[in-house]
Scaffold this motif. Sequence first.
Motif, PDB file in Angstrom:
ATOM      1  N   THR A 196       0.838  -1.206   0.000  1.00  0.00           N
ATOM      2  CA  THR A 196       0.000   0.000   0.000  1.00  0.00           C
ATOM      3  C   THR A 196       0.870   1.252   0.000  1.00  0.00           C
ATOM      4  OG1 THR A 196      -1.796  -1.147   1.143  1.00  0.00           O
ATOM      5  CG2 THR A 196      -1.789   1.255   1.250  1.00  0.00           C
ATOM      6  N   GLN A 211      -6.335   3.191  -0.234  1.00  0.00           N
ATOM      7  CA  GLN A 211      -6.930   2.193   0.646  1.00  0.00           C
ATOM      8  C   GLN A 211      -6.353   0.814   0.319  1.00  0.00           C
ATOM      9  OE1 GLN A 211      -9.072   2.974   3.182  1.00  0.00           O
ATOM     10  NE2 GLN A 211      -8.584   5.087   2.578  1.00  0.00           N
ATOM     11  N   GLU A 213      -7.599  -2.126   0.161  1.00  0.00           N
ATOM     12  CA  GLU A 213      -8.412  -2.973  -0.713  1.00  0.00           C
ATOM     13  C   GLU A 213      -8.358  -2.535  -2.168  1.00  0.00           C
ATOM     14  OE1 GLU A 213     -11.486  -0.669   1.814  1.00  0.00           O
ATOM     15  OE2 GLU A 213      -9.358  -1.202   1.945  1.00  0.00           O
ATOM     16  N   ASP A 214      -7.856  -1.325  -2.423  1.00  0.00           N
ATOM     17  CA  ASP A 214      -7.728  -0.857  -3.806  1.00  0.00           C
ATOM     18  C   ASP A 214      -6.400  -1.265  -4.434  1.00  0.00           C
ATOM     19  OD1 ASP A 214     -10.107   0.399  -3.255  1.00  0.00           O
ATOM     20  OD2 ASP A 214      -9.216   2.379  -2.920  1.00  0.00           O
ATOM     21  N   TYR A 765      -5.407  -0.148 -10.581  1.00  0.00           N
ATOM     22  CA  TYR A 765      -5.689   0.466  -9.272  1.00  0.00           C
ATOM     23  C   TYR A 765      -6.960   1.312  -9.344  1.00  0.00           C
ATOM     24  CZ  TYR A 765      -5.504   4.206  -5.799  1.00  0.00           C
ATOM     25  OH  TYR A 765      -5.837   5.119  -4.838  1.00  0.00           O
ATOM     26  N   ARG A 767      -9.453   0.984 -11.393  1.00  0.00           N
ATOM     27  CA  ARG A 767     -10.614   0.108 -11.541  1.00  0.00           C
ATOM     28  C   ARG A 767     -11.033  -0.487 -10.202  1.00  0.00           C
ATOM     29  NH1 ARG A 767      -8.774  -4.578 -14.530  1.00  0.00           N
ATOM     30  NH2 ARG A 767      -8.694  -5.712 -12.558  1.00  0.00           N
ATOM     31  N   LYS A 768     -10.075  -0.956  -9.435  1.00  0.00           N
ATOM     32  CA  LYS A 768     -10.398  -1.530  -8.134  1.00  0.00           C
ATOM     33  C   LYS A 768     -10.967  -0.467  -7.187  1.00  0.00           C
ATOM     34  CE  LYS A 768      -7.525  -4.518  -6.296  1.00  0.00           C
ATOM     35  NZ  LYS A 768      -8.265  -5.793  -6.226  1.00  0.00           N
ATOM     36  N   LYS A 769     -10.422   0.737  -7.272  1.00  0.00           N
ATOM     37  CA  LYS A 769     -10.927   1.809  -6.424  1.00  0.00           C
ATOM     38  C   LYS A 769     -12.359   2.166  -6.801  1.00  0.00           C
ATOM     39  CE  LYS A 769     -10.021   6.589  -5.028  1.00  0.00           C
ATOM     40  NZ  LYS A 769      -9.102   7.761  -5.170  1.00  0.00           N
ATOM     41  N   GLU A 770     -12.634   2.286  -8.092  1.00  0.00           N
ATOM     42  CA  GLU A 770     -13.981   2.611  -8.546  1.00  0.00           C
ATOM     43  C   GLU A 770     -14.957   1.505  -8.158  1.00  0.00           C
ATOM     44  OE1 GLU A 770     -17.212   4.449  -9.939  1.00  0.00           O
ATOM     45  OE2 GLU A 770     -15.212   5.316  -9.656  1.00  0.00           O
ATOM     46  N   LYS A 771     -14.516   0.267  -8.236  1.00  0.00           N
ATOM     47  CA  LYS A 771     -15.378  -0.845  -7.843  1.00  0.00           C
ATOM     48  C   LYS A 771     -15.705  -0.781  -6.360  1.00  0.00           C
ATOM     49  CE  LYS A 771     -15.803  -5.880  -8.209  1.00  0.00           C
ATOM     50  NZ  LYS A 771     -15.144  -7.116  -8.704  1.00  0.00           N
ATOM     51  N   ARG A 772     -14.704  -0.444  -5.555  1.00  0.00           N
ATOM     52  CA  ARG A 772     -14.953  -0.313  -4.113  1.00  0.00           C
ATOM     53  C   ARG A 772     -15.930   0.819  -3.842  1.00  0.00           C
ATOM     54  NH1 ARG A 772     -13.076   3.230  -0.529  1.00  0.00           N
ATOM     55  NH2 ARG A 772     -11.425   3.952  -1.942  1.00  0.00           N
TER      56      ARG A 772
END
Length: 796
Positions: A196, A211, A213-214, A765, A767-772
């Motif tokens: 992170t 974050q 999880e992102d 990164y 994409r994962k953030k937007e998904k979260r």
Amino acid sequence: MSRQLICNRWIYRRAVPLLIGSSFAYGTFTHRKPITNDSGGKPWPKTPQIITQQRESADKAAIADAGPEPAPTSATDLEEDDVPLFDADPDGGAWASLSARVSGAQTALSAIKWSHIGEDITDLILPSWAFDLPGYFAKLQLELAMAPGSLAEEIWQEAQDPLLNPEIVRIAQVRISRELCTEEKLFQQRRKAHTTRALAKYLGIPEGDVQPEDVPTIAMCGSGGGLRALVAGTSSYLSAQEGGLYDCVTYTAGVSGSCWLQALYYSTLGKQNYATLLAHLKQRIGTHIAYPPAALGLLTAAPTNKFLLSGIVEKVKGNPTAYFGLVDAYGVLLAARLFVPRGELGVDSRNLKVSSQQEYLKHGAHPLPIYTAVRHEIPTIEKESSPDNSQPAKYQTTKEKARKESWFQWFESTPYEFWSEELEAGIPSWSVGRQFHNGIGSVRDNGYSVPELGIPFMLGIWGSAFCATLSHYYKEVRPVVKSLVGFGGIDDLLEERNDELVKVHPIEPASIPNYVLGLENQLPPTAAKSLFTSDHLELADAGMSNNLPIYPLLRPGRDVDVLIAFDASADIKNENWLSVADGYARQRGIKGWPLGAGWPQNTTPDAAAVREIDAAEAASPQQAAGKIADARESRRQSTKNESTETKKQENDDQSPIGHSELGYCNVWVGTTLERSVSSEPPPSKLLTDPSHEWELMDPNAGIAVIYFPLLPNPEVEGVDPNTSDFMSTWNFIYTPEDIEKVVALARANFRAGEEQVKRTVRAVYARKKEKRLENERRARVRKWRRHLQESGDHFR
């Protein structure tokens, strides 16, 4: 002078393999049946005891500093009758075989009249070191004597010391599960904190805004290819380390030379720094691993003799059924060259165990290394179906079945666990080397088990490309054969017989004790039946199956988002190792793999990939192996029939990357969507332009694969992995100048794709953030709706 040079070269190529290979490996330790008689020679003289108090103190201090380990299974947790016992026969078994053969080699060398050799062999000039061979082997005989006070006796006593080998008091059990082991899950949590912070620095984002999880799970892997892969991989990893990318990586994985790379990195020699590792290689790999004065000198002089011979004594003395073969000797020679520092005095026994690498992982400061090997399962043809009987049709059917149902079983090893996906079973890494029965590791009658099998033996297994099948051997020399006038027919004939060549191993692989004996009813029904009748598992270089260690990185639970592959394989275009993973991913139901990734073929890539994908839809690895073999054969024949016009167009292309070629850095992204019909082409495609990278941010995007093939680069003149002799897989001498050339090439190729890699990581990164964020928005909406349902709408 020229005649002397030619003769010396002849001696090096002929006499050295004869003396080292035949005396020390082939004729010495390849007998499976234990030899119970004594050596038959005169008693071996005693040698003064060698005391290495400095190393012992360092080892004990390291154990004390490590603190308490996770609570191991102890003998009190099991019934006494549940723990199988064995004891090594001091006067027979594997040790007697070792003693007799070393004695025989020394006797044979002593019988040669070296002073008269010039009179017996006309015009042959022996190198000066040849006359020292009897003395070297006499010293080796003394060191391996088990007489009181001998080096071997000292090693065996220390092998039973829990302070030096704490694993010998631990009871090992087979863990049957598809899940990751507990230690790896804990590592993932610790590593996430590091990645992170590293990702924020790498992408230039305030650390507080990132974050955990992102953060994408990034894996990095290197290919097989001997010293070429070792040097090129070190250079590529160094570039990634200097650019901040390596600190974002959670897993590394290797095949062959890339496994050597990982083992060196997690040692006191590499010091977890690739620049330091390169400096070490420059000092050590300029001498051939089998050069007799250097190799035998390390094996017969303190302190390196004890460092290198300890594993031999522990393996052969501790296990009556063990055998020491060519691959084991090769591993010891590799360790002598790679794991001995310059000056040859600062050897450290902590570098000899894979499990010792846990020390570098306990705070999550470095990626988790994954080492790979394969077992070749080849069903036998029943005797009643021989071609000499009256049922030739039945014989042919059985032969075809054996051809299709031969497959490679992958085994992975981390500092925590040795595990097989097909068996869905593993053992602690510290227990590799001990015998198992009914899922429990054996102990000797003194209550102790044998120490962990040393890294020298694993080096041999990981890099045992010479244990390949005849088919693999022919691939190495095929370009030369095809270039010879009049040999085209031979090439066609051998290609037609490829299905038979792929089942023949001229050199027997190394082995470890079989840990699944007695577990037939607890393992998956697809497990090969031969596993339950053999007391050993024969393991070899995973490059026989796939020269890129992709499969372990697709294991459920590791959840890799970005896979970066550095490919230093030979003939990377024709082998197309990325494409081999298509069938694997489909057969195991792995979503997100970019189907169709790899080198474009003359056959329409989409159609070829679909054939392999459909073929992989089988009930078992055996069936899938046969179907995929047929599909790949069809693709290979299509490639073989490539038109002359296409070749001419590619040769006329002045750019380093032709229209049907890949670049220095190539990116594909998969999808998590299911195919609707079998004729639908794979959804992934090569992202050749920054404008295409929006696909990485698609909510249904899967794994992003970044592929760096080791290609010639105009920035580094005169270096071509395909034509430069020193870059052959079978070359074991790299001068500092050779290393610099490979370093320059690998670093130039990385620079060409460095920005594209960063854009890819940034997109994943995002994409994962937007998904979260989207999940959080939906959670808020659900929470608000639930609140309204419970309390009512006050505005009505």
